[in-house]
Scaffold this motif. Structure first.
Motif, PDB file in Angstrom:
ATOM      1  N   ARG A  25       0.943  -1.151  -0.340  1.00 31.57           N
ATOM      2  CA  ARG A  25      -0.087  -0.224   0.343  1.00 31.57           C
ATOM      3  C   ARG A  25       0.919   1.624   0.378  1.00 31.57           C
ATOM      4  O   ARG A  25       1.847   1.444   0.618  1.00 31.57           O
ATOM      5  N   LYS A  27       1.103   5.027   1.210  1.00 30.22           N
ATOM      6  CA  LYS A  27       0.514   5.707   2.040  1.00 30.22           C
ATOM      7  C   LYS A  27       0.251   7.324   1.675  1.00 30.22           C
ATOM      8  O   LYS A  27      -0.401   7.767   2.383  1.00 30.22           O
ATOM      9  N   SER A  28       1.342   7.767   1.587  1.00 32.22           N
ATOM     10  CA  SER A  28       1.328   9.104   1.950  1.00 32.22           C
ATOM     11  C   SER A  28       2.255   9.813  -0.409  1.00 32.22           C
ATOM     12  O   SER A  28       3.458   8.733   0.011  1.00 32.22           O
ATOM     13  N   ALA A  60      -3.648   6.934  -0.245  1.00 31.86           N
ATOM     14  CA  ALA A  60      -2.895   7.520   0.113  1.00 31.86           C
ATOM     15  C   ALA A  60      -2.938   9.001  -0.144  1.00 31.86           C
ATOM     16  O   ALA A  60      -3.665   9.634  -1.010  1.00 31.86           O
ATOM     17  N   THR A  61      -2.906   9.181   1.068  1.00 30.29           N
ATOM     18  CA  THR A  61      -2.868  11.037   1.150  1.00 30.29           C
ATOM     19  C   THR A  61      -1.392  11.458  -0.018  1.00 30.29           C
ATOM     20  O   THR A  61      -0.737  11.337  -0.453  1.00 30.29           O
ATOM     21  N   GLU A 111       5.918   7.421   0.870  1.00 26.35           N
ATOM     22  CA  GLU A 111       5.272   6.414   1.969  1.00 26.35           C
ATOM     23  C   GLU A 111       4.693   5.885   1.496  1.00 26.35           C
ATOM     24  O   GLU A 111       3.503   5.437   1.274  1.00 26.35           O
ATOM     25  N   ILE A 113       3.962   1.089   2.488  1.00 26.97           N
ATOM     26  CA  ILE A 113       4.015   0.105   3.869  1.00 26.97           C
ATOM     27  C   ILE A 113       4.209  -1.162   3.442  1.00 26.97           C
ATOM     28  O   ILE A 113       3.775  -1.844   2.025  1.00 26.97           O
TER      29      ILE A 113
END
Ligand SMILES: [Zn+2]
Length: 113
Positions: A25, A27-28, A60-61, A111, A113
Motif C-alpha cells: 500500500r 500511504k502518502s 494515499a494522501t 511513503e 507500507i
C-alpha cells in the motif's frame, strides 16, 4: 484538463515504484509543483482522487509542495525571483531571464507500507 493525464502518470509511477519495493500500500505522496507550471493544484488534487481509485494508492494522501519561480538574469548575472513565465528581472527590469525553477512537476517522495 491536462491535470488528469498528469495525475494518471503520477499514480502509475507511484504504484510501479511501490511494487518494485515490495510494498502493498502507498500511504502518502508528495509532489513538487512549480508556481510557474501550468498545473493547477486544486485540479491536481481533484484528479488525484479520481485516478487513485482501485489502485494500491487508493488511500494515499497527496501533499503538494509549491516551488517558487526563479530565473537567471543574464544582465545582472544572478538568480532572481520570477513571478511569471517570461517575466522581467525584478532588479534591472530587462527580460533576459532564463527560468531555472518553478516549472517542475515531480514526485518528491512517497511513503509505502
Ligand atoms: Zn536583471
Amino acid at each position: 484538463m491536462h491535470e488528469l493525464s498528469l495525475m494518471e502518470s503520477v499514480i502509475a509511477i507511484v504504484c510501479e515504484t511501490a511494487r518494485q519495493h515490495g510494498a502493498t500500500r502507498v500511504k502518502s505522496v508528495r509532489l513538487d509543483v512549480g508556481v510557474l507550471s501550468h498545473a493547477d493544484p486544486d485540479a491536481l488534487l481533484f484528479c488525484y482522487q479520481a485516478v487513485r481509485h482501485g489502485t494500491i494508492a487508493q488511500a494515499a494522501t497527496l501533499e503538494i509542495n509549491r516551488v517558487p519561480g526563479k530565473g537567471w538574469c543574464l544582465d545582472c548575472a544572478k538568480t532572481v525571483a520570477l513571478a511569471e513565465r517570461f517575466g522581467g528581472c525584478p532588479d534591472c527590469g530587462r527580460h533576459r531571464v532564463q527560468m531555472t525553477a518553478g516549472d517542475e512537476l515531480k514526485i518528491r517522495d512517497m511513503e509505502v507500507i
